[in-house]
Design a protein around this motif. Structure first.
Motif, PDB file in Angstrom:
ATOM      1  N   TYR A   1       0.828  -1.211   0.000  1.00 32.71           N
ATOM      2  CA  TYR A   1       0.000   0.000   0.000  1.00 32.71           C
ATOM      3  C   TYR A   1       0.862   1.261   0.000  1.00 32.71           C
ATOM      4  O   TYR A   1       0.680   2.147  -0.830  1.00 32.71           O
ATOM      5  CB  TYR A   1      -0.933  -0.032   1.220  1.00 32.71           C
ATOM      6  CG  TYR A   1      -1.706   1.254   1.460  1.00 32.71           C
ATOM      7  CD1 TYR A   1      -2.581   1.752   0.487  1.00 32.71           C
ATOM      8  CD2 TYR A   1      -1.572   1.974   2.647  1.00 32.71           C
ATOM      9  CE1 TYR A   1      -3.294   2.927   0.701  1.00 32.71           C
ATOM     10  CE2 TYR A   1      -2.281   3.140   2.868  1.00 32.71           C
ATOM     11  CZ  TYR A   1      -3.134   3.612   1.895  1.00 32.71           C
ATOM     12  OH  TYR A   1      -3.830   4.771   2.105  1.00 32.71           O
TER      13      TYR A   1
ATOM     14  N   LEU B   1      -5.227  -0.845  -0.090  1.00 36.73           N
ATOM     15  CA  LEU B   1      -5.818  -0.581   1.229  1.00 36.73           C
ATOM     16  C   LEU B   1      -7.079  -1.437   1.416  1.00 36.73           C
ATOM     17  O   LEU B   1      -7.314  -2.000   2.490  1.00 36.73           O
ATOM     18  CB  LEU B   1      -6.166   0.911   1.392  1.00 36.73           C
ATOM     19  CG  LEU B   1      -6.771   1.293   2.746  1.00 36.73           C
ATOM     20  CD1 LEU B   1      -5.775   1.076   3.884  1.00 36.73           C
ATOM     21  CD2 LEU B   1      -7.248   2.734   2.778  1.00 36.73           C
TER      22      LEU B   1
ATOM     23  N   LEU C   1      -6.104  -4.885   2.238  1.00 34.86           N
ATOM     24  CA  LEU C   1      -5.683  -4.930   3.645  1.00 34.86           C
ATOM     25  C   LEU C   1      -6.913  -5.015   4.568  1.00 34.86           C
ATOM     26  O   LEU C   1      -6.946  -5.802   5.517  1.00 34.86           O
ATOM     27  CB  LEU C   1      -4.876  -3.667   3.934  1.00 34.86           C
ATOM     28  CG  LEU C   1      -4.083  -3.539   5.219  1.00 34.86           C
ATOM     29  CD1 LEU C   1      -3.013  -2.489   5.030  1.00 34.86           C
ATOM     30  CD2 LEU C   1      -4.924  -3.188   6.411  1.00 34.86           C
ATOM     31  N   LEU C   2      -7.931  -4.218   4.261  1.00 36.89           N
ATOM     32  CA  LEU C   2      -9.133  -4.213   5.100  1.00 36.89           C
ATOM     33  C   LEU C   2      -9.874  -5.553   5.020  1.00 36.89           C
ATOM     34  O   LEU C   2     -10.442  -6.017   6.008  1.00 36.89           O
ATOM     35  CB  LEU C   2     -10.071  -3.066   4.687  1.00 36.89           C
ATOM     36  CG  LEU C   2      -9.540  -1.651   4.965  1.00 36.89           C
ATOM     37  CD1 LEU C   2     -10.521  -0.604   4.466  1.00 36.89           C
ATOM     38  CD2 LEU C   2      -9.269  -1.441   6.452  1.00 36.89           C
TER      39      LEU C   2
END
Lengths: 177, 85
Positions: free
Chosen positions: A118, A136, A139-140
């Motif tokens: 990221y 991102l 990642l979430l």
């Protein structure tokens, strides 16, 4: 059939029904797609062996905020370690998510890797597409999979949780789904 | 009913707040008070940011560090009392 979730958040009582069938379905779909994403990324690197991460840790990352840490891995033993651990890690994270084994551990390391992707991709690209990028969001999703312990749904973790080892060592629940 | 403990609240609310500040909060501020963001021919946004984008990314990074610390501390602390989740 729905389960009523009841909790407190920001000092407020929160209550909402969740349809178990849809939640279970959704957890498996997310796990399989994200798992394949990483398994493919890892296998691709093994199939095109040797993999050389120096362009990323030594080149692209050098001018970014994570540069001081990542450039330590740009030569010598630490580069050799990175060259093996990135494809191996991606493959194991992908496999773990697909078969639902050690799901929380796999998702944690997936999110950990995504932090580097990221920031390095974002900063080298000048955040040209804003700060909310695909990296991102990836990642979430890893964080969500870890939070919900998605490996318990049609995954090996459902069996691992019942083993005597896990029942005698409850701390292991943090690693499985 | 499950509730967050004080440590969990600190880590999760703190991390979430920083992440939301870096993405939504400053994003809204840029729209309301920032310079216009013309879209270039390649579909990229030309940034003339009110809050430097680097500062914004550091705020997000700090939020992610909070979350990572929470996950690591959870494992290091006592084992879960409720083993059904």
């Amino acid at each position: 059939m729905a389960t009523n979730i009841q909790t407190r958040l920001l000092g407020q009582d929160v209550s909402f029904p969740v349809k178990e069938s849809k939640l279970a379905y959704w957890l498996v779909v997310l796990r399989l797609i994200v798992g394949w994403w990483f398994l493919h990324a890892g296998l691709d690197k093994f199939l095109a062996w040797p993999f050389d991460a120096s362009w990323f840790v030594g080149g692209a990352a050098a001018q970014t905020s994570l540069g001081p840490v990542l450039t330590l891995f740009s030569d010598g033993v630490l580069l050799s370690f990175t060259n093996i651990m990135v494809p191996l890690g991606q493959t194991l994270i992908g496999l773990g998510l697909i078969v639902g084994a050690l799901t929380r551990l796999a998702a944690f390391f997936g999110a950990f890797l995504m932090v580097f992707f990221y920031f390095v991709n974002g900063e080298t690209g000048g955040w040209a597409h804003g700060v909310v990028t695909g990296d991102l969001l990836g990642l979430l999703i890893f964080a969500m999979i870890a939070t919900l312990g998605a490996g318990r749904v049609l995954g090996i973790d459902a069996y691992l949780a019942k083993t005597t080892v896990v029942q005698n060592h409850p701390r292991l629940r943090y690693f499985i789904g | 009913m499950t509730e967050l403990t004080t440590t969990e609240r600190l880590a999760l609310y703190g991390g979430g707040l920083l992440l939301l500040l870096g993405t939504v909060g400053i994003g809204l501020l840029e729209i309301v008070a920032g310079a216009p963001h013309p879209v270039s021919g390649d579909g990229q946004i030309v940034h003339e940011a009110l809050v430097p984008i680097t500062v914004r990314s550091y705020i997000i990074l700090l939020g992610l560090v909070f979350w990572g610390a929470y996950a690591t501390l959870s494992v290091a602390r006592s084992p879960p009392t409720d083993t059904s989740v």
